[in-house]
Scaffold this motif. Structure first.
Motif, mmCIF file in Angstrom:
data_model
loop_
_atom_site.group_PDB
_atom_site.id
_atom_site.type_symbol
_atom_site.label_atom_id
_atom_site.label_comp_id
_atom_site.label_asym_id
_atom_site.label_seq_id
_atom_site.Cartn_x
_atom_site.Cartn_y
_atom_site.Cartn_z
ATOM 1 N N ASN A 28 0.816 -1.222 0.000
ATOM 2 C CA ASN A 28 0.000 0.000 0.000
ATOM 3 C C ASN A 28 0.843 1.263 0.000
ATOM 4 O O ASN A 28 0.304 2.376 0.001
ATOM 5 N N GLY A 29 2.164 1.087 0.012
ATOM 6 C CA GLY A 29 3.057 2.229 -0.021
ATOM 7 C C GLY A 29 3.278 2.903 1.311
ATOM 8 O O GLY A 29 3.832 4.008 1.364
ATOM 9 N N ASP A 30 2.866 2.270 2.402
ATOM 10 C CA ASP A 30 3.038 2.838 3.732
ATOM 11 C C ASP A 30 4.311 2.298 4.378
ATOM 12 O O ASP A 30 4.758 1.189 4.061
ATOM 13 N N PRO A 31 4.896 3.071 5.292
ATOM 14 C CA PRO A 31 6.097 2.587 5.983
ATOM 15 C C PRO A 31 5.747 1.422 6.927
ATOM 16 O O PRO A 31 4.701 1.431 7.593
ATOM 17 N N VAL A 32 6.611 0.442 6.985
ATOM 18 C CA VAL A 32 6.383 -0.754 7.802
ATOM 19 C C VAL A 32 7.039 -0.575 9.168
ATOM 20 O O VAL A 32 8.243 -0.319 9.237
ATOM 21 N N PRO A 33 6.262 -0.641 10.232
ATOM 22 C CA PRO A 33 6.884 -0.589 11.567
ATOM 23 C C PRO A 33 7.879 -1.737 11.742
ATOM 24 O O PRO A 33 7.679 -2.831 11.216
ATOM 25 N N ARG A 34 8.955 -1.478 12.454
ATOM 26 C CA ARG A 34 9.998 -2.472 12.727
ATOM 27 C C ARG A 34 10.504 -3.110 11.438
ATOM 28 O O ARG A 34 10.658 -4.319 11.334
#
Length: 662
Positions: A402-408
């Motif tokens: 989705n183009g969002d930053p992935v936590p960790r």
């Protein structure tokens, strides 16, 4: 010459231990410290008598020559005499300091055989109380509606899955058509459900199938408690007592006859404590061997692999793989291991014993326990890792798509997915506060004030059942064996105050660490929805603490080798103040009540009690007999309530001793 130390090293045959820390029934092991042993090396030097001390006075003419000769002889003797100060310790002396029996000591064969006989006997009792009528009721009861179906889904889909409407009735009839392939949000690890499902793979989808493995786990818990008690006490009678009381306990029985997870915590938690005791024996025996021939203030020897501590790590990982409550036991065991290791170094007067024990050995203990437990826990999720449809599997990849930053993002996707799943599980647990009619406070657990009802069918479900009146019920209520639980409460106080604190008897900490790791943490969650049936995780500790106190009261629990009590008893035997035909010393309460003024007339076989007859206390044996008889009577009267038998309402109501039980 140093002062002679042999007196304090004699007559110490009270607890096991060979150089390898093997099974006491086979010939060794240990029992820890209980006070200073009085074996510190002497500092005084032997004096040389002067020549003038002769009974015949020297003549005046030779007095000067004799004085000169005496001075020269004194100088020569001083040069040849060994220097005053500490001497090297032998391995057996070090073993005594550490609470171990001498090398080569073994438990008599008759005692070992009888220990296995009582183990088999209590296993048979446990099998009868857990397997008779196990398939009743044939419907899903209490949380079986979750765990049994999740177990089947794991074995057939590889992950917990959703079920369509009406699945409970279909599943109880052996119809699994309501299973879907949609993932289900589950808030406990998978191991317990794998074990429940194993029974259905063997016996089919029926009430026997989903309950048989929990029942086997309950039987194994009884066996393991008997063997642990035998190791701690070396008394077949006490081993049989512990196994029998657990085999007859209502909490242990009801939760061995239902497909819940908590019974597995009781088994693996007890196994962890057993491995902890074995590691204590092994590590202390190895410490004595490594320091053989050394002086006090010697550097602590290098660490070893310690296989039993690694086994404890594996078992603790399995406990956490059932429910997260095992994490508290892991922490408690870890602290106790470090404390025991540090005290062992202090006992042998190792150099910088505190820093060496807390820091150097503490780090080693951590590495042998925590990483091993974590690896076992993560491995328990193997099926979740390999099935893409499992809940939260693919979570990181979906966010990235989705183009969002992935936590960790520094974690591999699979591990990151599992971490996110665990975060949601944690949020569920800490926020669980919905009301439930059988929720209870841990303040009342040790008195069984609010037991859990597992089964209460509607009247139409009992149609056709034999009933002498027009109002019958068939309930299953997880009520503990009250004589055992209520007697264990004062026993707990005695174990903490008299055994663990005053006598420094390490054996008291074996059940106490289970209380610390599996009971006390629940006081952090007083605002959560929690239940008395969680006590099945530490009911072996309840039984064990009662057994140890009864063993002490009856004289069958012998002192720890090297302890103050062991030294005093050995000296009393040597002086003739105690022994055959003489009264054995009592504790302050028994002495105040007038017990112990006369020698006992009891003659019980030593191969069963583990001690000579002169050591037995009649009042303690009588108290033990009263508790056992009361437990047997309670179990026979409450058996219908534990197993869901059809009884009249009046019968059931008479058995609800407290208003809070209803």
């Amino acid at each position: 010459m140093p002062a002679d130390r042999s007196d304090d090293l004699e007559d110490r045959e009270h607890l096991e231990g060979d150089e390898n820390g093997d099974d006491p029934e086979g010939g060794s092991g240990e029992h820890l410290e209980g006070g200073d042993n009085g074996n510190a090396p002497g500092d005084s030097a032997e004096e040389t008598a002067p020549a003038s001390a002769s009974s015949e006075a020297p003549s005046a003419s030779s007095e000067g020559a004799d004085d000169e000769a005496a001075d020269e002889a004194a100088v020569e003797d001083a040069e040849e005499a060994p220097p005053a100060g500490p001497v090297a310790r032998s391995e057996d002396e070090l073993r005594t300091m550490l609470g171990l029996m001498p090398r080569g000591w073994s438990l008599p064969r008759a005692v070992r055989v009888n220990g296995w006989i009582v183990t088999a006997a209590v296993a048979a009792v446990a099998a009868l109380t857990r397997l008779i009528g196990l398939s009743h009721p044939r419907t899903l009861m209490f949380d079986e509606i979750y765990y049994a179906k999740d177990a089947y889904a794991l074995w057939h889909n590889g992950y917990e899955s959703s079920w369509s409407e009406g699945a409970d009735e279909l599943f109880a009839a052996g119809d699994v058509s309501a299973l879907t392939t949609d993932p289900s949000y589950i808030v406990h690890p998978q191991l317990g459900k794998w074990l429940i499902g194993l029974g259905m793979e063997v016996f089919g989808v029926n009430s026997l199938g989903w309950r048989i493995v929990p029942a086997i786990a309950g039987i194994l818990t009884v066996v393991l408690l008997a063997r642990l008690t035998m190791r701690l006490t070396r008394s077949p009678v006490l081993a049989g007592l512990a196994g029998l009381l657990l085999a007859l306990d209502g909490v242990a029985i009801t939760e061995s006859r239902i497909a819940l997870l908590d019974g597995f915590i009781g088994l693996f938690g007890l196994l962890s404590v057993y491995c902890l005791v074995r590691d204590r024996e092994w590590s202390r025996a190895r410490l004595a061997r490594d320091l053989d021939g050394t002086m006090p203030d010697h550097l602590a020897p290098r660490a070893h692999l310690r296989p039993w501590l690694l086994a404890a790590g594996v078992s603790l990982g399995l406990t956490c793989s059932i429910k997260w409550s095992g994490l508290y036991l892991l922490a408690a065991v870890g602290v106790l291991v470090v404390v025991w290791d540090t005290l062992a170094l202090r006992r042998v007067k190792a150099k910088a014993w505190f820093l060496e024990g807390v820091i150097a050995r503490g780090v080693g203990d951590f590495l042998r326990l925590v990483p091993v437990a974590v690896l076992v826990y993560v491995a328990g999720w193997w099926s979740w890792f390999i099935h893409d449809k499992a809940y939260k599997h693919g979570w990181a990849a979906e966010i990235r798509a989705n183009g969002d930053p992935v936590p960790r993002s520094f974690l591999p996707d699979g591990l990151n997915d599992l971490v996110e799943y665990h975060i949601t599980m944690y949020d569920f647990h800490v926020n669980l506060s919905s009301e439930h009619p059988y929720m209870s406070s841990p303040f009342g657990w040790l008195l069984q004030l609010r037991p859990t009802s597992f089964y209460w069918p509607e009247a139409e479900e009992l149609e056709g059942a034999a009933c002498p009146t027009d109002h019958c019920i068939a309930a299953i209520t997880s009520i503990g064996n009250i004589p055992v639980w209520w007697a264990a409460l004062p026993a707990l106080v005695i174990a903490v105050g008299a055994m663990a604190w005053r006598s420094r008897d390490w054996r008291a900490w074996v059940p106490l660490i289970a209380y610390v790791g599996l009971y006390l943490p629940w006081f952090r969650y007083l605002d959560r929805t929690i239940f008395t049936f969680y006590t099945v995780a530490f009911v072996p500790a309840v039984v064990l603490v009662l057994t140890l106190v009864l063993g002490s009261a009856s004289g069958m629990l012998t002192p720890v080798p090297g302890s103050r009590e062991a030294i005093e008893e050995a000296r009393g035997i040597e002086r003739g103040s105690i022994g055959e035909g003489r009264p054995h010393p009592r504790g302050p309460i028994a002495a105040y009540l007038g017990f112990g003024r006369y020698p006992t007339r009891l003659r019980l076989p030593e191969e069963w009690t583990g001690v000579p007859s002169w050591r037995l206390h009649g009042e303690g044996l009588a108290l033990t007999a009263v508790i056992v008889i009361a437990a047997l009577v309670f179990a026979s009267l409450w058996w219908p309530i534990w197993t869901g038998q059809t009884v009249t309402y009046e019968f059931w109501h008479r058995h609800m001793l407290l208003p809070s039980w209803i």
